[in-house]
Design an enzyme around this catalytic site. Structure first.
Site, short mmCIF file in Angstrom:
data_model
loop_
_atom_site.label_atom_id
_atom_site.label_comp_id
_atom_site.label_asym_id
_atom_site.label_seq_id
_atom_site.Cartn_x
_atom_site.Cartn_y
_atom_site.Cartn_z
N TYR A 1 38.91 37.00 38.30
CA TYR A 1 40.15 36.22 38.35
C TYR A 1 40.62 35.89 36.94
O TYR A 1 39.81 35.62 36.05
CB TYR A 1 39.95 34.91 39.12
CG TYR A 1 39.79 35.07 40.61
CD1 TYR A 1 40.90 35.14 41.44
CD2 TYR A 1 38.52 35.12 41.18
CE1 TYR A 1 40.76 35.26 42.81
CE2 TYR A 1 38.37 35.24 42.56
CZ TYR A 1 39.50 35.30 43.36
OH TYR A 1 39.35 35.43 44.72
N TYR A 40 33.05 40.56 44.11
CA TYR A 40 32.52 39.84 42.95
C TYR A 40 31.35 38.94 43.35
O TYR A 40 31.31 38.43 44.47
CB TYR A 40 33.61 39.03 42.26
CG TYR A 40 34.27 37.94 43.10
CD1 TYR A 40 33.70 36.68 43.22
CD2 TYR A 40 35.46 38.18 43.75
CE1 TYR A 40 34.29 35.70 43.97
CE2 TYR A 40 36.08 37.21 44.51
CZ TYR A 40 35.50 35.96 44.62
OH TYR A 40 36.10 34.98 45.38
N ARG A 50 31.22 38.51 47.37
CA ARG A 50 32.35 38.33 48.28
C ARG A 50 33.03 39.67 48.51
O ARG A 50 33.24 40.45 47.60
CB ARG A 50 33.37 37.35 47.69
CG ARG A 50 32.89 35.89 47.73
CD ARG A 50 33.91 35.00 48.38
NE ARG A 50 34.16 35.36 49.76
CZ ARG A 50 35.31 35.12 50.39
NH1 ARG A 50 36.30 34.53 49.75
NH2 ARG A 50 35.46 35.46 51.65
N HIS A 53 39.27 40.72 49.20
CA HIS A 53 40.15 39.86 49.98
C HIS A 53 41.33 39.42 49.12
O HIS A 53 41.27 39.41 47.90
CB HIS A 53 39.40 38.63 50.51
CG HIS A 53 38.86 37.74 49.43
ND1 HIS A 53 37.67 37.99 48.79
CD2 HIS A 53 39.36 36.62 48.85
CE1 HIS A 53 37.46 37.06 47.86
NE2 HIS A 53 38.47 36.21 47.88
N HIS A 55 44.12 36.14 48.97
CA HIS A 55 44.47 34.81 49.49
C HIS A 55 45.96 34.74 49.80
O HIS A 55 46.79 35.16 48.99
CB HIS A 55 44.10 33.73 48.47
CG HIS A 55 42.63 33.60 48.24
ND1 HIS A 55 41.81 32.89 49.06
CD2 HIS A 55 41.84 34.12 47.27
CE1 HIS A 55 40.56 32.96 48.62
NE2 HIS A 55 40.55 33.71 47.54
#
Length: 318
Positions: A1, A40, A50, A53, A55
């Site tokens: 991120y 990640y 995870r 995906h 959000h």
């Protein structure tokens, strides 16, 4: 991120911000072009990763029509081991979080296409329209870094200078069950104007509207869980039985780890109408104080939100 707290040893792409904002058309359709996110490590448990995906934060036509969820990709081997995905016990509800491959949406030579329909039909999967059998998209956590993409949407001064009414400044902190600050969380605020009328077509009261006042704000917490906003004290609005409610702000709280937003209210100290307010009357007397701000010597207000444990703020089903 792309966030200062993300120290994962992986490269950043200077051309990629990781957020977008899209409006639906007259038929509710949207389209976004992006890259498939990588898995990640997130240190939740041993060898924890995870799945891919995206959000989603979906805003409807009213303050209450808001859904935070996640879109996953079909066939991802990490789905079976992901605690966030599997925190939804119902297998059918989990399935509504997984997109489907779509040849019609695929762009030749450029991008694979996936379909992900979002149904804003209530927290208990109520059908959206009779006979169609559409069920609600499952709520999911807002993610590890909620401030990404939200800076341009923050509004901490709800009332411009020309707006009439009693000026108030509110500051406080968001605290978890251990009394520790909750950083990177978000408060959304919704209120009537000084005459007790909302800037919304459904409010047809004869009270005047203030053209410079929308009654909506959004403030984030800092690293110490602190927030601050300024507004005007709202007037009383009609309650369920027609009786006036005490002046208040509707508050929604979003934070990482919350599967559903928390909904509460902020009332004003010393207001005689608090004693007859319908909603406050539903709250046990010993807990009503969690919904009422405290007046400070400088005239400002302090209101802290405690997520759980001792002094837990009252939250409502909504």
């Amino acid at each position: 991120y792309r966030h200062e707290i993300d120290q994962h040893d992986a490269p950043l792409d200077p051309n990629f911000t990781g957020f977008g904002r899209i409006l639906t058309d007259d038929e509710g359709r949207y389209r976004v072009l992006t890259v498939r996110p990588g898995a990640y490590p997130w240190a939740n448990h041993h060898n924890a990763w995870r799945p891919a995906h995206i959000h989603f934060s979906v805003f409807g036509p009213a303050f209450a029509t808001r859904l935070v969820t996640q879109m996953y990709f079909p066939g991802d081997p990490l789905l079976a081991a992901d605690p966030i995905f599997n925190c939804t016990a119902d297998a059918a509800a989990r399935g509504r979080l997984v997109s489907s491959f779509d040849w019609d949406a695929t762009i030749p030579g450029c991008a694979l296409g996936y379909r992900f329909d979002v149904v804003l039909a209530g927290r208990d999967a109520t059908p959206l329209e009779p006979g169609r059998g559409l069920e609600a998209t499952t709520s999911q956590t807002v993610g590890p870094f909620f401030s990404i993409g939200m800076d341009g949407l923050k509004l901490a001064d709800l009332a411009p200078p020309a707006v009439g009414g009693e000026r108030v400044s509110v500051a406080g902190r968001i605290l978890d069950g251990d009394g520790q600050p909750v950083p990177d969380s978000l408060l959304e605020l919704w209120q009537a104007n000084a005459h007790g009328r909302y800037a919304h077509p459904a409010d047809t009261q004869e009270a005047p509207l203030d053209p410079g006042f929308h009654g909506y704000g959004r403030v984030a917490t800092d690293a110490d869980g602190r927030f601050r906003f300024s507004t005007i004290k709202p007037g009383p609005v009609p309650g369920p039985s027609g009786a006036s409610q005490a002046p208040h702000l509707a508050v929604s709280l979003f934070a990482r780890g919350l599967m559903k937003r928390l909904v509460t209210r902020l009332y004003f100290p010393g207001d005689a109408r608090n004693g007859s307010d319908h909603v406050l009357g539903l709250v046990p007397r010993e807990r009503r104080g969690t919904l009422v701000a405290a007046a400070l010597r400088d005239g400002s207000l302090e209101w802290n939100v405690v997520l759980q444990g001792t002094g837990e703020t009252v939250f409502f089903d909504c």
